[in-house]
Design a protein around this motif. Structure first.
Motif, PDB file in Angstrom:
ATOM      1  N   ARG A  25       0.816  -1.223   0.000  1.00  0.00           N
ATOM      2  CA  ARG A  25       0.000   0.000   0.000  1.00  0.00           C
ATOM      3  C   ARG A  25       0.849   1.272   0.000  1.00  0.00           C
ATOM      4  N   PHE A  26       1.974   1.213  -0.732  1.00  0.00           N
ATOM      5  CA  PHE A  26       2.837   2.379  -0.920  1.00  0.00           C
ATOM      6  C   PHE A  26       2.530   2.959  -2.293  1.00  0.00           C
ATOM      7  N   ILE A  27       1.439   3.704  -2.398  1.00  0.00           N
ATOM      8  CA  ILE A  27       0.966   4.177  -3.691  1.00  0.00           C
ATOM      9  C   ILE A  27       1.997   5.069  -4.377  1.00  0.00           C
ATOM     10  N   HIS A  28       2.713   5.859  -3.599  1.00  0.00           N
ATOM     11  CA  HIS A  28       3.724   6.734  -4.200  1.00  0.00           C
ATOM     12  C   HIS A  28       4.896   5.925  -4.755  1.00  0.00           C
ATOM     13  N   GLU A  29       5.258   4.843  -4.089  1.00  0.00           N
ATOM     14  CA  GLU A  29       6.347   3.998  -4.577  1.00  0.00           C
ATOM     15  C   GLU A  29       5.880   3.121  -5.734  1.00  0.00           C
ATOM     16  N   GLN A  30       4.610   2.777  -5.741  1.00  0.00           N
ATOM     17  CA  GLN A  30       4.040   2.089  -6.891  1.00  0.00           C
ATOM     18  C   GLN A  30       4.102   3.021  -8.097  1.00  0.00           C
ATOM     19  N   GLY A  31       3.760   4.285  -7.887  1.00  0.00           N
ATOM     20  CA  GLY A  31       3.850   5.271  -8.960  1.00  0.00           C
ATOM     21  C   GLY A  31       5.266   5.426  -9.472  1.00  0.00           C
ATOM     22  N   LEU A  32       6.229   5.461  -8.556  1.00  0.00           N
ATOM     23  CA  LEU A  32       7.630   5.589  -8.947  1.00  0.00           C
ATOM     24  C   LEU A  32       8.077   4.386  -9.782  1.00  0.00           C
ATOM     25  N   ALA A  33       7.700   3.187  -9.362  1.00  0.00           N
ATOM     26  CA  ALA A  33       8.079   1.990 -10.118  1.00  0.00           C
ATOM     27  C   ALA A  33       7.449   2.004 -11.514  1.00  0.00           C
ATOM     28  N   CYS A  34       6.199   2.442 -11.606  1.00  0.00           N
ATOM     29  CA  CYS A  34       5.543   2.563 -12.916  1.00  0.00           C
ATOM     30  C   CYS A  34       6.247   3.613 -13.773  1.00  0.00           C
ATOM     31  N   GLU A  35       6.594   4.727 -13.150  1.00  0.00           N
ATOM     32  CA  GLU A  35       7.291   5.796 -13.865  1.00  0.00           C
ATOM     33  C   GLU A  35       8.636   5.315 -14.397  1.00  0.00           C
ATOM     34  N   LYS A  36       9.416   4.637 -13.552  1.00  0.00           N
ATOM     35  CA  LYS A  36      10.726   4.144 -13.977  1.00  0.00           C
ATOM     36  C   LYS A  36      10.577   3.097 -15.087  1.00  0.00           C
ATOM     37  N   ALA A  37       9.559   2.249 -14.989  1.00  0.00           N
ATOM     38  CA  ALA A  37       9.299   1.282 -16.059  1.00  0.00           C
ATOM     39  C   ALA A  37       8.941   2.018 -17.347  1.00  0.00           C
ATOM     40  N   GLY A  38       8.146   3.080 -17.233  1.00  0.00           N
ATOM     41  CA  GLY A  38       7.811   3.883 -18.406  1.00  0.00           C
ATOM     42  C   GLY A  38       9.047   4.470 -19.076  1.00  0.00           C
ATOM     43  N   PHE A  39       9.958   4.993 -18.274  1.00  0.00           N
ATOM     44  CA  PHE A  39      11.197   5.531 -18.835  1.00  0.00           C
ATOM     45  C   PHE A  39      12.072   4.438 -19.455  1.00  0.00           C
ATOM     46  N   TYR A  40      12.061   3.268 -18.841  1.00  0.00           N
ATOM     47  CA  TYR A  40      12.819   2.155 -19.417  1.00  0.00           C
ATOM     48  C   TYR A  40      12.274   1.815 -20.804  1.00  0.00           C
ATOM     49  N   TYR A  41      10.958   1.666 -20.899  1.00  0.00           N
ATOM     50  CA  TYR A  41      10.363   1.344 -22.192  1.00  0.00           C
ATOM     51  C   TYR A  41      10.557   2.473 -23.198  1.00  0.00           C
ATOM     52  N   LYS A  42      10.506   3.699 -22.736  1.00  0.00           N
ATOM     53  CA  LYS A  42      10.753   4.835 -23.631  1.00  0.00           C
ATOM     54  C   LYS A  42      12.178   4.763 -24.173  1.00  0.00           C
ATOM     55  N   LYS A  43      13.136   4.429 -23.314  1.00  0.00           N
ATOM     56  CA  LYS A  43      14.541   4.334 -23.711  1.00  0.00           C
ATOM     57  C   LYS A  43      14.752   3.278 -24.789  1.00  0.00           C
ATOM     58  N   ILE A  44      14.022   2.164 -24.685  1.00  0.00           N
ATOM     59  CA  ILE A  44      14.200   1.103 -25.688  1.00  0.00           C
ATOM     60  C   ILE A  44      13.205   1.257 -26.845  1.00  0.00           C
ATOM     61  N   ARG A  45      12.542   2.392 -26.885  1.00  0.00           N
ATOM     62  CA  ARG A  45      11.641   2.783 -27.978  1.00  0.00           C
ATOM     63  C   ARG A  45      10.401   1.884 -28.099  1.00  0.00           C
ATOM     64  N   ASP A  46       9.918   1.394 -26.975  1.00  0.00           N
ATOM     65  CA  ASP A  46       8.665   0.638 -26.936  1.00  0.00           C
ATOM     66  C   ASP A  46       7.593   1.608 -26.431  1.00  0.00           C
ATOM     67  N   VAL A  47       7.073   2.393 -27.354  1.00  0.00           N
ATOM     68  CA  VAL A  47       6.180   3.499 -27.001  1.00  0.00           C
ATOM     69  C   VAL A  47       4.890   3.001 -26.369  1.00  0.00           C
ATOM     70  N   ARG A  48       4.349   1.913 -26.874  1.00  0.00           N
ATOM     71  CA  ARG A  48       3.077   1.398 -26.350  1.00  0.00           C
ATOM     72  C   ARG A  48       3.196   1.045 -24.866  1.00  0.00           C
ATOM     73  N   ASN A  49       4.224   0.293 -24.497  1.00  0.00           N
ATOM     74  CA  ASN A  49       4.409  -0.068 -23.095  1.00  0.00           C
ATOM     75  C   ASN A  49       4.778   1.142 -22.249  1.00  0.00           C
ATOM     76  N   ALA A  50       5.594   2.039 -22.792  1.00  0.00           N
ATOM     77  CA  ALA A  50       5.935   3.262 -22.057  1.00  0.00           C
ATOM     78  C   ALA A  50       4.665   4.029 -21.724  1.00  0.00           C
ATOM     79  N   PHE A  51       3.788   4.168 -22.701  1.00  0.00           N
ATOM     80  CA  PHE A  51       2.523   4.878 -22.503  1.00  0.00           C
ATOM     81  C   PHE A  51       1.700   4.210 -21.395  1.00  0.00           C
TER      82      PHE A  51
END
Length: 130
Positions: free
Chosen positions: A68-94
């Motif tokens: 129930r760490f919603i802010h840390e869940q958000g951070l993990a989602c954000e970091k995953a989004g940046f990872y996918y953006k870096k590897i040019r997987d726009v759909r997953n980043a989105f």
């Protein structure tokens, strides 16, 4: 004068932090598991070990949600989004950035919601052009 650290010394520091986080997680799993998984995901992402990185980003998100760490869940989602953006997987980043925005909205952080909105807008433009 500050000395520049080599990649080897940085990796050694990362490994040491991960080792310490493993100890902390062994004593307080619900407090540290998601942080450990996120650190490991970031390390695997840097090492281009895609399947391990993806698995650990998802594990970090699930662990933060379970704790129930919603802010840390958000951070993990954000970091995953940046990872996918870096590897040019726009759909997953989105998708991950949308999850991050929802977490940050629930947490009540207007600053983070706005930051993620700008990332999503940039991906929308890119996605429409491709």
């Amino acid at each position: 004068m500050l000395k520049k650290k080599t990649n080897a010394s940085r990796r050694k520091e990362v490994d040491e932090v991960i080792a310490l986080m493993k100890i902390a997680a062994s004593h307080a799993d619900s407090n540290f598991r998601n942080k450990l998984e996120l650190l490991e995901a970031e390390k695997y992402g840097l090492d281009a070990r895609h399947s391990q990185a993806v698995r650990l980003y998802d594990a970090a998100i699930a662990s933060a949600k379970n704790s129930r760490f919603i802010h840390e869940q958000g951070l993990a989602c954000e970091k995953a989004g940046f990872y996918y953006k870096k590897i040019r997987d726009v759909r997953n980043a989105f998708d991950y950035f949308q999850q991050a925005r929802a977490c940050y909205e629930e947490w009540g952080s207007r600053v983070k919601v706005e930051f993620i909105r700008r990332e999503l807008d940039g991906l929308n433009i890119h996605y429409q052009l491709t």
